[in-house]
Motif scaffolding. Sequence first.
Motif, PDB file in Angstrom:
ATOM      1  N   TYR A   1      28.393  16.283  55.835  1.00 10.91           N
ATOM      2  CA  TYR A   1      27.019  16.530  56.307  1.00 10.91           C
ATOM      3  C   TYR A   1      26.175  17.235  55.254  1.00 10.91           C
ATOM      4  CZ  TYR A   1      29.470  20.912  57.340  1.00 10.91           C
ATOM      5  OH  TYR A   1      30.242  22.030  57.249  1.00 10.91           O
TER       6      TYR A   1
ATOM      7  N   GLN B   1      22.381  18.530  55.364  1.00 10.98           N
ATOM      8  CA  GLN B   1      21.841  18.609  56.725  1.00 10.98           C
ATOM      9  C   GLN B   1      22.129  19.963  57.386  1.00 10.98           C
ATOM     10  OE1 GLN B   1      22.733  13.838  57.326  1.00 10.98           O
ATOM     11  NE2 GLN B   1      22.731  15.092  59.168  1.00 10.98           N
TER      12      GLN B   1
ATOM     13  N   ARG C   1      29.220  13.903  62.780  1.00 14.83           N
ATOM     14  CA  ARG C   1      28.690  14.517  61.564  1.00 14.83           C
ATOM     15  C   ARG C   1      28.114  15.905  61.863  1.00 14.83           C
ATOM     16  NH1 ARG C   1      27.765  11.481  57.394  1.00 14.83           N
ATOM     17  NH2 ARG C   1      27.141   9.688  58.628  1.00 14.83           N
TER      18      ARG C   1
ATOM     19  N   ASN D   1      18.188  11.257  58.839  1.00 16.00           N
ATOM     20  CA  ASN D   1      18.549  11.396  57.420  1.00 16.00           C
ATOM     21  C   ASN D   1      18.237  10.124  56.638  1.00 16.00           C
ATOM     22  OD1 ASN D   1      20.658   9.609  57.874  1.00 16.00           O
ATOM     23  ND2 ASN D   1      22.257  11.166  57.852  1.00 16.00           N
TER      24      ASN D   1
ATOM     25  N   ARG E   1      21.146  13.100  53.853  1.00 15.64           N
ATOM     26  CA  ARG E   1      22.535  13.423  53.517  1.00 15.64           C
ATOM     27  C   ARG E   1      22.720  13.106  52.045  1.00 15.64           C
ATOM     28  NH1 ARG E   1      25.016   8.123  53.463  1.00 15.64           N
ATOM     29  NH2 ARG E   1      24.428   6.979  55.320  1.00 15.64           N
TER      30      ARG E   1
END
Lengths: 356, 333
Positions: free
Chosen positions: A63, A66, A88, A187, A252
């Motif tokens: 991850y 993030q 995730r 993302n 990401r």
Amino acid sequence: MLDQFPIQQVIHQDGHITDEKYKEKISIDKTKDLYYKMLRARLLDKKCVNLQRQGRIGTYVPYEGQEAAQIGSACALDEGDWMFPTYRDHAATLTFGFSMRNLLLNWRGRYEGNVPPEGIHIFPPGIPIASQLLHATGAAWAEKKHGTDRVSLVYFGDGATSEGDFHEALNFGSVFDTPTIFFNQNNGYAISVPMEKQMKSKTIAQKGLGYNIPSVRIDGNDVFAVYFATQEAVERARAGNGPTLIEAVTWRYGAHTTADDASMYRDQKESEIRRQTTDPLLRIERFLKAQSAWEEAWINELESSIMSEIETALEEMESYPDHEFAHLFDHVYDQPTWTIQDQVNEHLAIKRRQTQ
Amino acid sequence: MSTTDVKTKKLTMIEGVREAMRLMLKENDDILILGEDVGKNGGVFRATEGLYEEFGEDRVIDTPLAESGIIGNSIGLAVNGFRPIVEIQFLGFIYPAFNQLMTHATRLRQRSMGRYTVPLVVRAPYGVGVRAPEIHSDSVEGLFTHMPGIKVVVPSNAYDAKGLLISSLEDPDPVLFLEPLRCYRSSRTEVPDEKYYIDIGKSSVLKTGEDISVFTWGAMVQDTLKAVKELEKTRNISCEVIDLRTLYPLDKNTISSSVQKTGRAAIVHEAPATGGVSNDVISLINDTSFLYLRAPIQRVTGFDTPVPVYSLEQEYLPSAAKIQAAIERAVDF
């Protein structure tokens, strides 16, 4: 729609506060605490990627990049609230009280890796995309029926908004005013498919309009923007005013999983640039430096204490007793059915014969 | 209490279903009903008639028209303290919710090592023979007996329906409760007013016999009994007829002891043959009673075709002639 849903920021990527009104809401202590949680998550993530390369855990889902989206949102929840992560979102679950050892056991292919500590409501990670959103509305609906002010928060990605379950969950949440925070981490990629191929919509926040759900679009790499937006959504839910959709725009850095190669579908230079510009940890570092609150001794101490926590968890994971074959049959039903019991006996008989 | 004290009423199967729900809603505040048109309208087949008025809209809930949404939300409700009864309007419409059943309802218990459990009952009218539009008559129980983590039951009369639904509502695991459409109002049986249980996993011997065991369930129960009685008049064959009632887990003891007594077996179901539950019955007999068999086990089933439009459904359904021919094949082998 981009005008209607501008990306809201609290701390600019260069470290300055975007609006003076936020100043009194941001303490140095809180900032340091959020930074610590993000650093803890990042160091764990990096460690896990290495562990996978060394064959010490299975396929891993990183991850990195993030952290602000996951930690800012997790910190807005209280004990007793419900969290519905995807595969995730272990930066969020870790922050919400999931044990690091169990988190590592999850990547070791253990059911223990789905079990949160007693009293902490974290669902096993949702694997089929968007399917967990409906459990979040259901569990929140139950809280409402129980007469509590507890809420549920559910994570999902940009690709998930193409699934029927996303739309069904927003509709149920809307119709029954469930205290749910639909927390989207946009993302930009669903494995390899970029957002512009996933949808014509310019934003994900606008999808809340169709369900009359208050929606907001925020900088998902700005931990305070995430924290404040989620707090506001949580307050709305606790007050009985129903769900909120939050689109946290993020990135990401790495691949979808350790089995994926991101360079097959995008230029990874973008990630390198973002590490130097929009990174969630770097932003807080710059902010703290601007406040003259960044101390090398503090950060060194933080890093070494996190690394030793990770090493301890890793040791616990690696010395955890092996799965017994019986675990394969456990908990399928409350009481095993006769077909399962027969299968256990047959399996055992053959195993005994092999070891004789 | 002597049996004469038991108050009974003659009920149709759908009334038996309704009685079980009413009794359980009264007894347990955690029980909710969710589904399409189950509230004010009382359900398209009237299974929930009067329950909305009696228990209110917070417990008998008209949901949006979204099967995955209904079952997905019910999983959340079940994990968090409630016992939802979901009505899927027709089994043929359950497919959008397949993922919620297959990847969540049936495995949350195992995935969470028992932390999260899903005491959920999904009721679904199903089956061929009521001249319904396409897809409405799908008969696909085998899709669900193949799902580890769920139990599948099928009553064929009011008495069994009430007792089985009560058991399902006290079962700690998800239960798919199939309601054969042709049985809804085709007959009445004496049903006690009080609470009683039909155990999940227990079949019912409807007729004892010596020469062959005939296993069936759902709407084929009455067809099978009729075909068997006709055959017994014309041929000197004594048939044992067993209503399985639970399709997973099967009633191993009753099935095997019956076959060990008669030495022959036939299985009658309206679902397609391949992948149908008959194959599990055959396996069970093979595993437990092979040396008792005096003839190959017979199957009388639907075809490996979609359940057809209603103008063809009588061609599709196993007929009395087919049931009789299968029994004769086994006995004359």
